[in-house]
Motif scaffolding. Sequence first.
Motif, PDB file in Angstrom:
ATOM      1  N   ALA A  73       0.838  -1.178   0.097  1.00 24.51           N
ATOM      2  CA  ALA A  73       0.009   0.179   0.320  1.00 24.51           C
ATOM      3  C   ALA A  73       0.826   1.192   0.034  1.00 24.51           C
ATOM      4  O   ALA A  73       0.472   2.298  -0.625  1.00 24.51           O
ATOM      5  N   MET A  74       1.887   1.217   0.849  1.00 27.30           N
ATOM      6  CA  MET A  74       2.899   2.679   0.847  1.00 27.30           C
ATOM      7  C   MET A  74       3.528   2.699  -0.234  1.00 27.30           C
ATOM      8  O   MET A  74       3.655   3.610  -0.647  1.00 27.30           O
ATOM      9  N   SER A  75       3.872   1.550  -1.258  1.00 24.93           N
ATOM     10  CA  SER A  75       4.438   1.926  -2.500  1.00 24.93           C
ATOM     11  C   SER A  75       3.506   2.375  -3.496  1.00 24.93           C
ATOM     12  O   SER A  75       3.660   3.113  -4.348  1.00 24.93           O
ATOM     13  N   TYR A  76       2.144   1.772  -3.407  1.00 22.73           N
ATOM     14  CA  TYR A  76       1.212   2.252  -4.403  1.00 22.73           C
ATOM     15  C   TYR A  76       1.008   3.775  -4.126  1.00 22.73           C
ATOM     16  O   TYR A  76       0.727   4.414  -5.082  1.00 22.73           O
ATOM     17  N   LEU A  77       0.586   4.089  -3.034  1.00 17.36           N
ATOM     18  CA  LEU A  77       0.341   5.569  -2.610  1.00 17.36           C
ATOM     19  C   LEU A  77       1.586   6.411  -3.246  1.00 17.36           C
ATOM     20  O   LEU A  77       1.205   7.504  -3.183  1.00 17.36           O
ATOM     21  N   ASN A  78       2.540   5.835  -3.141  1.00 19.13           N
ATOM     22  CA  ASN A  78       3.828   6.689  -3.671  1.00 19.13           C
ATOM     23  C   ASN A  78       4.102   6.465  -5.162  1.00 19.13           C
ATOM     24  O   ASN A  78       5.133   7.229  -5.804  1.00 19.13           O
ATOM     25  N   GLY A  79       3.254   6.059  -5.873  1.00 17.07           N
ATOM     26  CA  GLY A  79       3.260   5.819  -7.327  1.00 17.07           C
ATOM     27  C   GLY A  79       4.454   4.963  -7.666  1.00 17.07           C
ATOM     28  O   GLY A  79       4.991   4.983  -8.836  1.00 17.07           O
ATOM     29  N   THR A  80       4.924   3.926  -6.781  1.00 14.49           N
ATOM     30  CA  THR A  80       6.060   3.066  -7.291  1.00 14.49           C
ATOM     31  C   THR A  80       5.502   1.615  -8.154  1.00 14.49           C
ATOM     32  O   THR A  80       4.599   1.296  -7.324  1.00 14.49           O
ATOM     33  N   ILE A  81       6.021   1.434  -8.804  1.00 10.16           N
ATOM     34  CA  ILE A  81       5.786   0.000  -9.726  1.00 10.16           C
ATOM     35  C   ILE A  81       6.480  -0.990  -9.046  1.00 10.16           C
ATOM     36  O   ILE A  81       8.024  -0.829  -8.732  1.00 10.16           O
ATOM     37  N   THR A  82       5.771  -2.337  -8.878  1.00 15.88           N
ATOM     38  CA  THR A  82       6.584  -3.386  -8.316  1.00 15.88           C
ATOM     39  C   THR A  82       7.087  -4.184  -9.506  1.00 15.88           C
ATOM     40  O   THR A  82       6.162  -4.370 -10.529  1.00 15.88           O
TER      41      THR A  82
END
Length: 273
Positions: free
Chosen positions: A217-226
């Motif tokens: 969730a923290m990566s999604y909110l930051n606009g980071t792709i996995t």
Amino acid sequence: MKLKELPGSLWTAWKLKRLPKKQLVSPQQPRIPVIVSLTSIPSRLDTLHLVIRSLLAQTHLAEKILLWLHKDLESKIPSSLTMLVSDIFEIHYVDMTCSHRKLVHSLTLYPEKIIVTCDDDLMYNPSWLQRLYKDHLIYPDRIIAHECRMIAYNNQGALLNYDQWKTQIEPGVSSPWMMPIGYGGVLYPPGVLHPDVTRADLYLALAPRADDLWFKAMSYLNGTITQRSQQPGQKPTPIAGSQKVSLKHTNVRENGNYEQWQAICDHYQIQGR
């Protein structure tokens, strides 16, 4: 652990136990500028040295390996583990007991470093770390993971049960909705997570038993792709007898992952695809 995995587990453990400390931390080992971070629980202390040995036996060694334990365990650490402590491997003691400590404390201590998380009941292949870092050099702004699932929604945007989140088989795939699975190892470059990542009041309320979901969730909110790594390799080897206590029962079999992801989405108003 599956019965068919037992021979490989015992063989890998036997090989790791035979490695002298001098060989595990050699000046000749190539180094990678990352911090490997993990946590553990009391029931795994006696086998934890096998995890650390596998991390020290990598073809490319991390700058540091940080183990985060509850402070009540400080007098209970077996010699098999303390003998491995060095300028590379450190044990830190904190008040927290939840699994999120595998990452949040290292983020606070080393905010500008690449941090790689791993689990405490597995032995990692010698090229495990180098393969994660190799992809990081190509995609420096992405989270890299050897194992991933895709968060799934129906056509109306409603979240589906966790057992319908498909495991990603194809190497090198990426998506904002891809969730890194912690047991395979996850590489986090600095600055890819939302500032709320270290807020214990939030993750203990929304996802107290699901650190993977919180970090996703923290990566999604930051606009980071996995991205799944291009060379995932073989899965880590389970340590015999180490998985009797696990979050899998409540998070997977009792659908706890669904409930906790929904709680996160409700709080942050994350909309389904």
